[in-house]
Motif scaffolding. Sequence first.
Motif, PDB file in Angstrom:
ATOM      1  N   LYS A  12       0.817  -1.215   0.000  1.00 58.74           N
ATOM      2  CA  LYS A  12       0.000   0.000   0.000  1.00 58.74           C
ATOM      3  C   LYS A  12       0.854   1.269   0.000  1.00 58.74           C
ATOM      4  N   LEU A  13       2.073   1.173   0.521  1.00 63.32           N
ATOM      5  CA  LEU A  13       2.912   2.363   0.659  1.00 63.32           C
ATOM      6  C   LEU A  13       3.563   2.729  -0.663  1.00 63.32           C
ATOM      7  N   THR A  14       3.729   4.016  -0.882  1.00 67.42           N
ATOM      8  CA  THR A  14       4.354   4.532  -2.101  1.00 67.42           C
ATOM      9  C   THR A  14       5.688   5.165  -1.753  1.00 67.42           C
ATOM     10  N   THR A  15       6.698   4.857  -2.565  1.00 68.17           N
ATOM     11  CA  THR A  15       8.030   5.417  -2.349  1.00 68.17           C
ATOM     12  C   THR A  15       8.587   5.928  -3.672  1.00 68.17           C
ATOM     13  N   VAL A  16       9.886   6.254  -3.696  1.00 66.29           N
ATOM     14  CA  VAL A  16      10.491   6.869  -4.875  1.00 66.29           C
ATOM     15  C   VAL A  16      10.842   5.809  -5.919  1.00 66.29           C
ATOM     16  N   CYS A  17      10.426   6.050  -7.149  1.00 64.50           N
ATOM     17  CA  CYS A  17      10.686   5.115  -8.243  1.00 64.50           C
ATOM     18  C   CYS A  17      12.168   5.145  -8.611  1.00 64.50           C
ATOM     19  N   PRO A  18      12.804   3.974  -8.783  1.00 60.03           N
ATOM     20  CA  PRO A  18      14.222   3.954  -9.145  1.00 60.03           C
ATOM     21  C   PRO A  18      14.488   4.412 -10.571  1.00 60.03           C
ATOM     22  N   ALA A  19      13.452   4.498 -11.397  1.00 56.14           N
ATOM     23  CA  ALA A  19      13.649   4.901 -12.794  1.00 56.14           C
ATOM     24  C   ALA A  19      13.363   6.382 -13.023  1.00 56.14           C
ATOM     25  N   ARG A  23       7.718   9.977  -6.539  1.00 59.51           N
ATOM     26  CA  ARG A  23       7.151   9.177  -5.448  1.00 59.51           C
ATOM     27  C   ARG A  23       5.885   8.465  -5.958  1.00 59.51           C
ATOM     28  N   THR A  24       6.093   7.548  -6.881  1.00 58.67           N
ATOM     29  CA  THR A  24       4.987   6.831  -7.524  1.00 58.67           C
ATOM     30  C   THR A  24       5.272   5.336  -7.584  1.00 58.67           C
ATOM     31  N   PHE A  25       6.138   4.837  -6.708  1.00 56.90           N
ATOM     32  CA  PHE A  25       6.616   3.449  -6.768  1.00 56.90           C
ATOM     33  C   PHE A  25       6.032   2.634  -5.622  1.00 56.90           C
ATOM     34  N   LYS A  26       5.432   1.483  -5.947  1.00 56.05           N
ATOM     35  CA  LYS A  26       4.899   0.578  -4.928  1.00 56.05           C
ATOM     36  C   LYS A  26       5.714  -0.711  -4.933  1.00 56.05           C
ATOM     37  N   PRO A  27       6.428  -1.010  -3.851  1.00 55.69           N
ATOM     38  CA  PRO A  27       7.209  -2.248  -3.770  1.00 55.69           C
ATOM     39  C   PRO A  27       6.310  -3.469  -3.575  1.00 55.69           C
ATOM     40  N   TYR A  28       6.783  -4.624  -4.051  1.00 54.29           N
ATOM     41  CA  TYR A  28       6.110  -5.884  -3.763  1.00 54.29           C
ATOM     42  C   TYR A  28       6.449  -6.319  -2.334  1.00 54.29           C
ATOM     43  N   ASP A  30       6.048  -9.516   0.743  1.00 55.26           N
ATOM     44  CA  ASP A  30       5.805 -10.923   1.045  1.00 55.26           C
ATOM     45  C   ASP A  30       4.515 -10.983   1.862  1.00 55.26           C
ATOM     46  N   LEU A  31       3.478 -11.645   1.337  1.00 58.44           N
ATOM     47  CA  LEU A  31       2.179 -11.663   2.009  1.00 58.44           C
ATOM     48  C   LEU A  31       2.197 -12.462   3.310  1.00 58.44           C
ATOM     49  N   GLN A  32       3.250 -13.259   3.511  1.00 53.40           N
ATOM     50  CA  GLN A  32       3.373 -13.988   4.781  1.00 53.40           C
ATOM     51  C   GLN A  32       3.921 -13.089   5.877  1.00 53.40           C
ATOM     52  N   SER A  33       4.964 -12.335   5.545  1.00 58.46           N
ATOM     53  CA  SER A  33       5.634 -11.522   6.566  1.00 58.46           C
ATOM     54  C   SER A  33       5.199 -10.063   6.547  1.00 58.46           C
ATOM     55  N   GLY A  34       4.630  -9.625   5.415  1.00 58.15           N
ATOM     56  CA  GLY A  34       4.266  -8.221   5.280  1.00 58.15           C
ATOM     57  C   GLY A  34       5.434  -7.314   4.970  1.00 58.15           C
ATOM     58  N   GLN A  35       6.613  -7.882   4.725  1.00 53.78           N
ATOM     59  CA  GLN A  35       7.817  -7.101   4.465  1.00 53.78           C
ATOM     60  C   GLN A  35       8.098  -7.035   2.965  1.00 53.78           C
ATOM     61  N   PRO A  36       8.651  -5.910   2.473  1.00 54.83           N
ATOM     62  CA  PRO A  36       8.986  -5.804   1.051  1.00 54.83           C
ATOM     63  C   PRO A  36      10.161  -6.704   0.680  1.00 54.83           C
ATOM     64  N   LEU A  37      10.158  -7.188  -0.568  1.00 54.02           N
ATOM     65  CA  LEU A  37      11.293  -7.976  -1.045  1.00 54.02           C
ATOM     66  C   LEU A  37      12.518  -7.089  -1.150  1.00 54.02           C
ATOM     67  N   ASP A  38      12.348  -5.979  -1.854  1.00 52.64           N
ATOM     68  CA  ASP A  38      13.403  -4.975  -1.990  1.00 52.64           C
ATOM     69  C   ASP A  38      12.693  -3.660  -2.288  1.00 52.64           C
ATOM     70  N   ALA A  39      12.560  -2.821  -1.259  1.00 53.56           N
ATOM     71  CA  ALA A  39      11.758  -1.600  -1.365  1.00 53.56           C
ATOM     72  C   ALA A  39      12.305  -0.604  -2.375  1.00 53.56           C
ATOM     73  N   LYS A  40      13.556  -0.794  -2.807  1.00 57.81           N
ATOM     74  CA  LYS A  40      14.160   0.161  -3.732  1.00 57.81           C
ATOM     75  C   LYS A  40      14.100  -0.272  -5.190  1.00 57.81           C
ATOM     76  N   CYS A  42      12.215  -3.767  -6.373  1.00 59.91           N
ATOM     77  CA  CYS A  42      11.219  -4.763  -6.773  1.00 59.91           C
ATOM     78  C   CYS A  42       9.819  -4.202  -6.555  1.00 59.91           C
ATOM     79  N   GLY A  43       9.205  -3.740  -7.633  1.00 64.96           N
ATOM     80  CA  GLY A  43       7.885  -3.145  -7.534  1.00 64.96           C
ATOM     81  C   GLY A  43       7.456  -2.555  -8.859  1.00 64.96           C
ATOM     82  N   ARG A  44       6.435  -1.707  -8.807  1.00 59.53           N
ATOM     83  CA  ARG A  44       5.888  -1.124 -10.040  1.00 59.53           C
ATOM     84  C   ARG A  44       5.645   0.359  -9.858  1.00 59.53           C
ATOM     85  N   CYS A  45       5.980   1.127 -10.889  1.00 61.73           N
ATOM     86  CA  CYS A  45       5.713   2.568 -10.888  1.00 61.73           C
ATOM     87  C   CYS A  45       4.286   2.804 -11.355  1.00 61.73           C
TER      88      CYS A  45
END
Length: 306
Positions: A12-19, A23-28, A30-40, A42-45
């Motif tokens: 749900k959180l939005t951070t800075v897109c690496p490309a 501030r339009t980047f949402k990291p993926y 882990d639905l088990q732990s709730g932690q991002p794989l790589d917040a910088k 792995c995600g989608r702009c």
Amino acid sequence: MEKKNFRYGLGKLTTVCPACHRRTFKPYIDLQSGQPLDAKSCGRCNREVNCRYHLTPAEYLANTPNRPTLFLSAAAPAAIDPPSFLSERPPLQDGTELIRDTLFRWMFFLFGNDPGVVRVWKAYRAYHDRALGGSAGFPLIDRFGNFRSTKLMRYDPNGHRCKNALNDAKNVAWKHTGLPGYCFRACFFGEHLVRAFPKATVNIVESEKTALLCAVEYGYGDRQIWVASGGCSGLRGSAEDLRDPHFRLSFLRGRNVRLIPDNDSVERWKECTGELRKFCRSVTVEPVAGLTGSEDLGDLIVRRHT
């Protein structure tokens, strides 16, 4: 075949897109732990047209040693939380209140002071909000009448969105932001009209502003209604997803649907028709002739009136 349940999903959180560095980047996460794989990385702009950065968990993990399994077992499916709802309803404003809004004022004068503009804004529950120094409010009310959130956007006097070169956070906001534990699951702008007009063809555009322009120009009611997906990726889904009553495409089940994409999204929306036809009564894609770049049907309406 054993049903597989995805282990990762967009957070749900939005951070800075690496490309594009907005501030339009949402990291993926882990639905088990709730932690991002790589917040910088792995995600989608969310800037799907101008940036298109998207690194999936599969692509990320393929280059990561000791990677975990991409799927959970059937005995431990990933939970899908029901959406949260806001108790305070969006205000129903009349013309004297709406005229304070920059977008409404531009649209009202565009159509020659047509009172139909007021009727459309009230039907769609669009309103003027004080947030962001003054913004148009586009409520997301689902087909059951539940208020999921409001998308707040600032507009210039010429009817174009206010844009900031580095950060759009000053120009776009959401009513649910900052509420602890709030589970936001988007629906379509104008979706609440589906119940009011059960036999109407559902015309889908991307922009909330365009949905309002079309409702004024072409009318809405028993024959057709106009709804906005809020982006070019809002049409992806399958018949399997409809088992979730809160899935954002559920309201299209059994309906006649017309897709009217932005000029640069035509091919992507055509790719969605195969799945949509599995649960819609009919689906057609109708590109608008005479458009260039990222223009849409709303731009054609504006040219017609200026």
